[in-house]
Scaffold this motif. Structure first.
Motif, mmCIF file in Angstrom:
data_model
loop_
_atom_site.group_PDB
_atom_site.id
_atom_site.type_symbol
_atom_site.label_atom_id
_atom_site.label_comp_id
_atom_site.label_asym_id
_atom_site.label_seq_id
_atom_site.Cartn_x
_atom_site.Cartn_y
_atom_site.Cartn_z
ATOM 1 N N ASP A 79 8.567 33.483 34.189
ATOM 2 C CA ASP A 79 7.703 32.643 33.334
ATOM 3 C C ASP A 79 7.379 31.309 34.005
ATOM 4 O O ASP A 79 6.293 30.766 33.832
ATOM 5 C CB ASP A 79 8.404 32.368 31.996
ATOM 6 C CG ASP A 79 8.378 33.599 31.098
ATOM 7 O OD1 ASP A 79 7.618 34.534 31.444
ATOM 8 O OD2 ASP A 79 9.109 33.620 30.084
ATOM 9 N N LYS B 178 13.532 36.870 33.691
ATOM 10 C CA LYS B 178 12.294 36.645 32.924
ATOM 11 C C LYS B 178 11.963 35.145 32.919
ATOM 12 O O LYS B 178 10.801 34.728 33.082
ATOM 13 C CB LYS B 178 12.511 37.150 31.481
ATOM 14 C CG LYS B 178 11.294 37.074 30.590
ATOM 15 C CD LYS B 178 10.366 38.254 30.835
ATOM 16 C CE LYS B 178 9.091 38.085 30.054
ATOM 17 N NZ LYS B 178 7.897 38.252 30.860
ATOM 18 N N ALA B 179 13.013 34.316 32.755
ATOM 19 C CA ALA B 179 12.799 32.865 32.738
ATOM 20 C C ALA B 179 12.233 32.392 34.073
ATOM 21 O O ALA B 179 11.320 31.551 34.115
ATOM 22 C CB ALA B 179 14.109 32.154 32.444
ATOM 23 N N ARG C 125 25.615 37.407 34.791
ATOM 24 C CA ARG C 125 24.377 37.103 34.060
ATOM 25 C C ARG C 125 23.137 37.539 34.844
ATOM 26 O O ARG C 125 22.076 37.748 34.283
ATOM 27 C CB ARG C 125 24.294 35.600 33.788
ATOM 28 C CG ARG C 125 25.173 35.183 32.606
ATOM 29 C CD ARG C 125 25.135 33.709 32.374
ATOM 30 N NE ARG C 125 25.904 32.954 33.363
ATOM 31 C CZ ARG C 125 26.190 31.653 33.265
ATOM 32 N NH1 ARG C 125 25.763 30.967 32.240
ATOM 33 N NH2 ARG C 125 26.888 31.059 34.193
ATOM 34 N N SER D 24 14.076 26.664 29.617
ATOM 35 C CA SER D 24 13.558 27.949 29.149
ATOM 36 C C SER D 24 14.683 28.841 28.629
ATOM 37 O O SER D 24 14.516 29.528 27.632
ATOM 38 C CB SER D 24 12.852 28.703 30.286
ATOM 39 O OG SER D 24 11.661 28.061 30.624
ATOM 40 N N LYS D 25 15.800 28.803 29.343
ATOM 41 C CA LYS D 25 16.918 29.676 28.970
ATOM 42 C C LYS D 25 18.207 28.906 29.238
ATOM 43 O O LYS D 25 18.518 28.614 30.406
ATOM 44 C CB LYS D 25 16.859 30.972 29.811
ATOM 45 C CG LYS D 25 18.043 31.909 29.644
ATOM 46 C CD LYS D 25 17.952 32.660 28.314
ATOM 47 C CE LYS D 25 19.262 33.366 28.012
ATOM 48 N NZ LYS D 25 19.673 33.180 26.615
ATOM 49 N N GLY E 109 9.524 43.446 34.134
ATOM 50 C CA GLY E 109 10.407 42.872 33.117
ATOM 51 C C GLY E 109 11.439 43.836 32.576
ATOM 52 O O GLY E 109 12.224 43.487 31.714
ATOM 53 N N VAL F 227 16.880 38.770 31.019
ATOM 54 C CA VAL F 227 16.392 37.558 30.358
ATOM 55 C C VAL F 227 16.311 36.391 31.340
ATOM 56 O O VAL F 227 15.362 35.604 31.334
ATOM 57 C CB VAL F 227 17.315 37.203 29.167
ATOM 58 C CG1 VAL F 227 16.932 35.838 28.594
ATOM 59 C CG2 VAL F 227 17.214 38.255 28.092
ATOM 60 N N SER G 279 10.543 31.075 22.462
ATOM 61 C CA SER G 279 11.270 31.877 23.455
ATOM 62 C C SER G 279 10.583 33.216 23.723
ATOM 63 O O SER G 279 10.670 33.755 24.821
ATOM 64 C CB SER G 279 12.699 32.101 22.975
ATOM 65 O OG SER G 279 12.679 32.542 21.631
ATOM 66 N N SER G 280 9.825 33.735 22.733
ATOM 67 C CA SER G 280 9.149 35.011 22.962
ATOM 68 C C SER G 280 7.833 34.820 23.705
ATOM 69 O O SER G 280 7.153 35.787 24.041
ATOM 70 C CB SER G 280 8.892 35.707 21.621
ATOM 71 O OG SER G 280 7.947 34.971 20.884
ATOM 72 N N ASP H 163 21.387 40.486 33.668
ATOM 73 C CA ASP H 163 20.623 40.389 32.412
ATOM 74 C C ASP H 163 19.169 40.000 32.722
ATOM 75 O O ASP H 163 18.909 38.943 33.307
ATOM 76 C CB ASP H 163 21.299 39.317 31.541
ATOM 77 C CG ASP H 163 20.649 39.212 30.168
ATOM 78 O OD1 ASP H 163 19.596 39.847 29.965
ATOM 79 O OD2 ASP H 163 21.204 38.477 29.315
#
Lengths: 393, 356
Positions: A138, A134-135, A126, A97-98, A62, A131, A158-159, A129
């Motif tokens: 997940d 991460k999506a 993007r 999710s994002k 991550g 994030v 979101s966390s 990034d």
């Protein structure tokens, strides 16, 4: 010789005898149950379309942009996919999710199809990034707790930690609590009627006992639907009760007896009463008849004899009966559906809604799983309590 | 007053149209051990249940210590009852069971503990006070029931076939224990049984029941040696019954002529007159067997047809002109082969003539 002697061993023979039953249970009970329950926790949308990515990104820490191998796997998955609709599902899932994934994925998919080894960060910055990666991580797991959380009105924020949903968005938890409360009410009503009833049935003999037990068993032999319909006829505004009360002038307006909590509890108490009466009765029937005589001869007033002797002895049956009634009522569907109002629906009707109306099998399975776990937990308690601690001689 | 501690006066009990106890009179003294003995259905248990207050009285009066108690509820009667099935409370420990009557009477906690311990020690179960009844043997359970019935020092102790469920050895031990408690504590005990040995062993007096009536109420010796009628003679112990006609009466000795012409001298009930039919009851152990007839005893000749070995004695079956007679002889006496011609003899005081 060895084969025939193996068949002669009682264990094997018994197993062969019950084999048809085992096959039947496995095929028509265990397997469907497992399939439905697995729906509650499975979420294959992303892992099915992006199998290589899912495998590669699993141990990503991550931090920073994922390694080139992970990016390569992602590109390979996009190239390999031929099902546009499935890719659309993936995009929707990732976007929830994002936000931003909708445009990002559209752009990326067409770019990668043109140039399979393109640098993703060049397609869109993007991808630099973490994030967004991460999506994907997940959602990559084929299992999810989202449905189970949603059936309790909770979600992952979101966390990634569990939090309550916004108020007003879902009523599952409220309905679950209502189900438990209604069941408790029914159990209490059954206890108040069933305990004295079982005591009377156990204390008389001959035809009186036969009549008392028959009266309580009769509902068991009648169809649930018939019994519920009968209550509808009795309780409705121009039913027997309202007609006769108005006839003798006690009331001028019909009482509202149906399509409310009262009607539901009344009809469920009637239907479930045997499950309270029979366990108590079966415990009391084993109590020697002269214990009360003995208590009286030792100086106990009948009321004290009851409180000190008969009541404690019937307690085991009371607990069994209460658990049986409670377990049966939390799964009730038809009676609340027919006799209750909108605010009296129980959790089973929510399951029916999800499975029949909105075809959301995952949510139906998740709530069903919660109900099943609740029932199994109660059953474990029941099993424990109904075991006889000391064998009476 | 102690002579009439408990009085049954013309007590009657009906179940529907069935009369199970009829016009029954019985007086029991304080400190007495009275057994109610009879076959099942003879009304003995019903009488006990009426005394305990479990059954209502249909007619007559039950008087306890000068007070009529027909309508007094059971829990105010102050009687300890021991049941055949023990009737211990299965959810309470032994100590709690024994403490129950004391707690019902509001006895102080410290006193309850000491009296429970004393009562359990009395029946040798002090070490089992924390057990549940289900963990004890039948004999131990009955001792707990006994301790529970005695711990509150009741005015009367009622026992309804309390030893019926125990095996023979345990039963005999308990008989002696209960008898000992009776003597030691001066209890008034009414004991229902259908076992005549039990009644003979334990009682001051035995009331023999049949068809809801008392056939005879007297000491064990009197009931056994001098039964008042045929039912009592046959119900208690074994007996040979010979029918004849009373030919002469002189004091307590009667002359009874048997159909074959044999004349016996025997004691018997008062009130016989020459010409009356009489029934001679002859206990097997009172009969002697001789090779030749001796002087001064009643004699009857016969032939030995069977000998049964019974350990401490022999049962000998003898066919005589007056019918089959069973004698019971000591192992030390001579033995007789089947077919041997013998003479039976018994003394006048060993026979007893009753109405047929």
């Amino acid at each position: 010789m060895t084969a025939s002697s193996r068949f002669r061993s009682p264990g094997v023979r018994a197993l062969i005898l019950i084999a048809p039953l085992l096959v039947f249970l496995g095929l028509f009970f265990v397997w469907p149950l497992v399939t439905v329950i697995s729906q509650a926790v499975s979420d294959p949308a992303v892992s099915r379309v992006l199998p290589q990515t899912a495998a590669a990104i699993d141990d990503w820490d991550g931090e920073g942009v994922p390694a080139p191998e992970i990016q390569a796997a992602f590109r390979a998955d996009i190239v390999a996919n031929t099902d546009e609709q499935a890719m659309g599902d993936v995009t929707r899932r990732l976007n929830s999710s994002k936000s931003g994934f909708r445009s990002l994925m559209g752009k990326t998919v067409s770019a990668v199809r043109e140039t399979p080894d393109i640098d993703l960060a060049e397609v869109d910055k993007r991808w630099a990034d973490p994030v967004f990666w991460k999506a994907i991580q997940d959602n990559a797991s084929p299992y999810t707790d989202a449905f189970l959380l949603a059936s309790l009105d909770m979600e992952r924020d979101s966390s990634g930690s569990v939090a309550a949903m916004k108020e007003g968005t879902s009523a599952n938890f409220t309905i679950l609590m209502r189900t438990l409360w209604t069941s408790a009410l029914v159990t209490l009503c059954c206890l108040v009627i069933g305990l004295p009833y079982a005591m009377i049935a156990a204390s008389v003999s001959g035809w009186k006992r036969a009549v008392l037990l028959g009266a309580v068993l009769l509902p068991l032999w009648t169809s649930l639907l018939v019994r519920t319909a009968a209550w509808m006829i009795i309780l409705q505004d121009n039913g027997i009760i309202n007609q006769s009360l108005m006839g003798i002038g006690v009331i001028s307006e019909p009482l509202v007896l149906i399509y409310n909590r009262f009607g539901v509890v009344l009809a469920m108490t009637h239907v479930l009463l045997p499950f309270m009466v029979l366990p108590i009765y079966s415990v009391l029937i084993t109590v020697p008849g002269n214990l009360m005589s003995a208590a009286a001869s030792l100086g106990a007033h009948p009321v004290r004899a009851f409180l000190r002797v008969l009541l404690p002895l019937s307690l085991r049956g009371v607990i069994s009966g209460a658990l049986l009634v409670f377990m049966a009522s939390i799964g009730y569907y038809i009676t609340p559906a027919l006799l209750g109002g909108a605010a009296d629906q129980m959790i089973s009707s929510v399951i029916a809604d999800y499975s029949i109306k909105s075809a959301n099998w995952s949510m139906a399975a998740a709530i069903g799983l919660i109900l099943l776990v609740l029932t199994l937990a109660l059953y474990a308690v029941y099993n424990r309590l109904s075991r006889d601690p000391v064998q009476a001689r | 007053m102690s002579e009439n501690f408990i009085r049954f006066q013309k007590v009657t009990k009906d179940y529907g149209t069935v009369r199970v106890v009829e016009d029954l009179d019985l007086d029991i003294a304080r400190g007495e051990f009275v057994s109610l003995l009879g076959p099942s259905g003879s009304g003995k248990t019903t009488l006990l249940m009426m005394l305990a207050g479990f059954e209502s009285v249909s007619g007559g009066a039950i008087v306890l210590d000068g007070q009529k108690i027909n309508d007094l509820p059971t829990h105010k009667r102050d009687m300890g009852v021991v049941f055949q099935n023990y009737a211990l409370f299965p959810h309470m420990t032994v100590a709690k069971n024994v403490a129950f009557p004391l707690e019902m009477r509001g006895t102080a906690k410290a006193e309850v503990a000491s009296r429970v311990q004393k009562a359990l020690d009395m029946v040798q179960l002090g070490h089992l006070s924390d057990r549940l009844p289900g963990q004890l043997s039948g004999g131990q359970q009955q001792r707990v029931a006994l301790a529970r019935a005695l711990v509150f020092e009741p005015r009367v102790v009622l026992m309804d076939e309390p030893l019926g469920a125990l095996d023979k050895q345990l039963r005999e031990q308990m008989q002696l224990d209960i008898r000992d408690l009776h003597h030691r504590l001066g209890l008034t005990i009414i004991f229902v049984t259908h076992d005549q040995d039990e009644a003979l062993t334990m009682s001051d007096r035995i009331a023999v029941f049949n068809h809801g009536q008392i056939q005879q109420c007297a000491s064990p010796r009197e009931v056994y040696d001098h039964p008042s009628n045929r039912f009592v003679a046959e119900f208690i112990g074994e007996t040979n019954l010979l029918e004849g006609t009373v030919s002469a009466v002189s004091g307590e000795t009667l002359s009874l002529t048997l159909p074959g012409g044999t004349v016996f001298q025997s004691h018997g009930l008062a009130g016989f007159r020459p010409g009356d039919k009489g029934l001679l009851s002859l206990r097997p152990e009172r009969i002697d067997i001789y090779a030749t007839a001796p002087e001064g005893v009643n004699c009857l000749t016969g032939e030995v047809t069977d000998t049964v070995y019974q350990g401490d004695h022999l049962r000998i079956v003898i066919e005589t002109a007056a019918g089959r007679i069973i004698a019971r002889i000591n192992r030390k006496a001579a033995e007789w082969a089947n077919g041997a011609k013998v003479t039976l003899g018994f003394r006048a005081q060993d026979g007893w003539v009753i109405a047929p």
